[in-house]
Design a protein around this motif. Structure first.
Motif, PDB file in Angstrom:
ATOM      1  N   GLY A  48       0.812  -1.210   0.000  1.00 29.84           N
ATOM      2  CA  GLY A  48       0.000   0.000   0.000  1.00 29.84           C
ATOM      3  C   GLY A  48       0.847   1.262   0.000  1.00 29.84           C
ATOM      4  O   GLY A  48       0.559   2.223  -0.727  1.00 29.84           O
ATOM      5  N   LEU A  49       1.907   1.287   0.802  1.00 34.42           N
ATOM      6  CA  LEU A  49       2.801   2.449   0.820  1.00 34.42           C
ATOM      7  C   LEU A  49       3.481   2.649  -0.528  1.00 34.42           C
ATOM      8  O   LEU A  49       3.647   3.777  -1.000  1.00 34.42           O
ATOM      9  N   PHE A  50       3.872   1.533  -1.157  1.00 33.85           N
ATOM     10  CA  PHE A  50       4.488   1.637  -2.480  1.00 33.85           C
ATOM     11  C   PHE A  50       3.521   2.240  -3.490  1.00 33.85           C
ATOM     12  O   PHE A  50       3.897   3.118  -4.285  1.00 33.85           O
ATOM     13  N   LEU A  51       2.259   1.808  -3.460  1.00 30.73           N
ATOM     14  CA  LEU A  51       1.270   2.353  -4.393  1.00 30.73           C
ATOM     15  C   LEU A  51       1.014   3.833  -4.137  1.00 30.73           C
ATOM     16  O   LEU A  51       0.877   4.633  -5.076  1.00 30.73           O
ATOM     17  N   ILE A  52       0.965   4.217  -2.847  1.00 33.57           N
ATOM     18  CA  ILE A  52       0.740   5.629  -2.523  1.00 33.57           C
ATOM     19  C   ILE A  52       1.893   6.485  -3.037  1.00 33.57           C
ATOM     20  O   ILE A  52       1.683   7.529  -3.672  1.00 33.57           O
ATOM     21  N   PHE A  53       3.136   6.055  -2.787  1.00 31.84           N
ATOM     22  CA  PHE A  53       4.293   6.818  -3.254  1.00 31.84           C
ATOM     23  C   PHE A  53       4.375   6.818  -4.780  1.00 31.84           C
ATOM     24  O   PHE A  53       4.822   7.798  -5.385  1.00 31.84           O
ATOM     25  N   ALA A  54       3.927   5.719  -5.418  1.00 35.70           N
ATOM     26  CA  ALA A  54       3.917   5.689  -6.882  1.00 35.70           C
ATOM     27  C   ALA A  54       2.928   6.708  -7.433  1.00 35.70           C
ATOM     28  O   ALA A  54       3.221   7.414  -8.411  1.00 35.70           O
ATOM     29  N   LEU A  55       1.752   6.814  -6.808  1.00 34.92           N
ATOM     30  CA  LEU A  55       0.767   7.811  -7.241  1.00 34.92           C
ATOM     31  C   LEU A  55       1.298   9.227  -7.038  1.00 34.92           C
ATOM     32  O   LEU A  55       1.109  10.107  -7.885  1.00 34.92           O
ATOM     33  N   ILE A  56       1.970   9.452  -5.919  1.00 35.69           N
ATOM     34  CA  ILE A  56       2.552  10.779  -5.667  1.00 35.69           C
ATOM     35  C   ILE A  56       3.606  11.105  -6.719  1.00 35.69           C
ATOM     36  O   ILE A  56       3.665  12.224  -7.248  1.00 35.69           O
ATOM     37  N   ALA A  57       4.443  10.111  -7.061  1.00 39.28           N
ATOM     38  CA  ALA A  57       5.475  10.332  -8.076  1.00 39.28           C
ATOM     39  C   ALA A  57       4.851  10.613  -9.440  1.00 39.28           C
ATOM     40  O   ALA A  57       5.306  11.499 -10.188  1.00 39.28           O
ATOM     41  N   LEU A  58       3.794   9.872  -9.789  1.00 41.96           N
ATOM     42  CA  LEU A  58       3.120  10.111 -11.066  1.00 41.96           C
ATOM     43  C   LEU A  58       2.516  11.514 -11.125  1.00 41.96           C
ATOM     44  O   LEU A  58       2.530  12.166 -12.166  1.00 41.96           O
ATOM     45  N   HIS A  59       1.997  11.969 -10.001  1.00 42.54           N
ATOM     46  CA  HIS A  59       1.405  13.307  -9.978  1.00 42.54           C
ATOM     47  C   HIS A  59       2.474  14.396 -10.035  1.00 42.54           C
ATOM     48  O   HIS A  59       2.346  15.368 -10.793  1.00 42.54           O
ATOM     49  N   LEU A  60       3.540  14.246  -9.249  1.00 48.90           N
ATOM     50  CA  LEU A  60       4.568  15.274  -9.210  1.00 48.90           C
ATOM     51  C   LEU A  60       5.339  15.361 -10.527  1.00 48.90           C
ATOM     52  O   LEU A  60       5.761  16.446 -10.929  1.00 48.90           O
ATOM     53  N   ALA A  61       5.517  14.219 -11.182  1.00 49.85           N
ATOM     54  CA  ALA A  61       6.261  14.202 -12.451  1.00 49.85           C
ATOM     55  C   ALA A  61       5.340  14.273 -13.659  1.00 49.85           C
ATOM     56  O   ALA A  61       5.747  13.920 -14.764  1.00 49.85           O
ATOM     57  N   SER A  62       4.109  14.737 -13.457  1.00 51.04           N
ATOM     58  CA  SER A  62       3.138  14.746 -14.558  1.00 51.04           C
ATOM     59  C   SER A  62       3.580  15.651 -15.706  1.00 51.04           C
ATOM     60  O   SER A  62       3.268  15.382 -16.867  1.00 51.04           O
TER      61      SER A  62
END
Length: 364
Positions: free
Chosen positions: A34-48
């Motif tokens: 779950g933490l990995f998925l949350i950080f992946a979503l944050i990375a996808l948003h920040l690097a959009s």
């Protein structure tokens, strides 16, 4: 000798006991996932800013892969091939944009009058609803009134200009990525295949990559023709319904058809509002939107499945979830990427997952 056997059995039992996972172990494992998925979503948003044009370039390159292969068989160098396809794509996009620009400018010029007409139409019909008085008064005298729009034209233009520079950078990133991806797609494909060690996995990778290119190319080539015909029908409905700007309605229906559910809902809603503003009667005003919705239902449920076939059919609920997710994450471009990304996932799953039929366990 007799004592060795029991000791070995005891050690085996202790080893199995130590390997047995408890509920806490499963909780820790799922927490890490779950933490990995949350950080992946944050990375996808920040690097959009970077990921959006790169992803769009890769998807577009995969869609144009079949055309690139056709040109490659004619002996055309890969870089020239990539430049030709990218230039053709950019020219088509500019033609569509220029076709939309004039009706949009006319629409923006008529926006104050349309807002006043809409308020004049709505106010007499909701005067008896007391709780709507304050919001409508705020709308009339607030920041969305026609007078305020004219007064704040400079602020609106400056705000739009502020967003132009990042958009231009993203367009340049997209075009450069598309050229380089098309020019090096065979090398990228070869590197992905060589990354697998044994021959069987390499063959699976080749089949999966080819299946993705075929699915994307066939889907969007067919959808391009069908949605163009659908946009023509929408333009005819707008013209016969007296909505005005049939070219804008047709192009809007054509482009937004690539966003299932949400795109058609927006066009239907816009036709409903425009029809009510143009015509006096409610039934007559809603008739163009009803005709458009009926044609879309026939098109989506009969024409498109008959042409596409079951091979490219996707679960409607999962597709809707994907559209909502990518729209939330990347905005309008994410909504456009939801269909190709879902199609890639479906194609890879059909190629990589076992083909054996599941045998249900029936009750006795």
């Amino acid at each position: 000798m007799n004592a060795v056997g029991p000791r070995r059995q005891s050690a085996g039992r202790l080893h199995r006991t130590s390997l047995r996972k408890t509920g806490l172990d499963y909780a820790v494992t799922w927490s890490v996932i779950g933490l990995f998925l949350i950080f992946a979503l944050i990375a996808l948003h920040l690097a959009s800013f970077i990921l959006i044009p790169l992803t769009l370039a890769v998807v577009t390159g995969l869609i144009l892969g079949l055309a690139a292969d056709k040109l490659g068989t004619l002996g055309m160098p890969p870089m020239l091939n990539a430049l030709l396809l990218t230039s053709a794509f950019a020219v088509i996009a500019l033609m569509v944009g220029s076709a939309v620009m004039e009706p949009v400018q006319n629409l923006l010029g008529d926006a104050p009058d349309m807002i006043d007409g809409a308020l004049d139409y709505i106010m007499p019909r909701v005067e008896h609803v007391s709780w709507l008085h304050r919001p409508l008064q705020a709308l009339i005298h607030g920041p969305i009134s026609s007078e305020t729009m004219l007064e704040n034209t400079g602020t609106i233009i400056s705000t739009l200009a502020t967003g132009v520079t990042p958009a231009l950078l993203q367009i340049l990133i997209f075009l450069g990525s598309l050229v380089l991806f098309l020019a090096n797609r065979l090398a990228i494909r070869r590197a992905l295949i060589i990354g697998f060690q044994d021959r069987e996995r390499r063959l699976i990778a080749i089949r999966a990559y080819n299946a993705v290119e075929r699915a994307l190319g066939f889907y969007f080539a067919t959808a391009l023709v069908l949605y163009a015909a659908f946009g023509t029908v929408a333009a005819i409905i707008a013209m016969l319904g007296g909505l005005g700007s049939p070219v804008l309605w047709g192009l809007s229906a054509f482009l937004l058809s690539f966003i299932p559910f949400l795109g058609i809902a927006l066009v239907t809603l816009a036709m409903s509002i425009s029809g009510l503003l143009v015509h006096d009667g409610v039934l007559l005003g809603l008739l163009p939107a009803a005709a458009f919705f009926l044609v879309n239902g026939i098109f989506e449920n009969l024409v498109l499945p008959a042409v596409m076939g079951r091979r490219l059919q996707m679960n409607a609920f999962m597709l809707f979830v994907a559209i909502v997710f990518w729209t939330w994450l990347w905005g309008g471009v994410g909504a456009m990427l939801a269909v190709p990304l879902s199609l890639i996932v479906v194609t890879l799953a059909s190629e990589l997952l076992p083909k054996g039929k599941a045998k249900p366990s029936l009750p006795q």
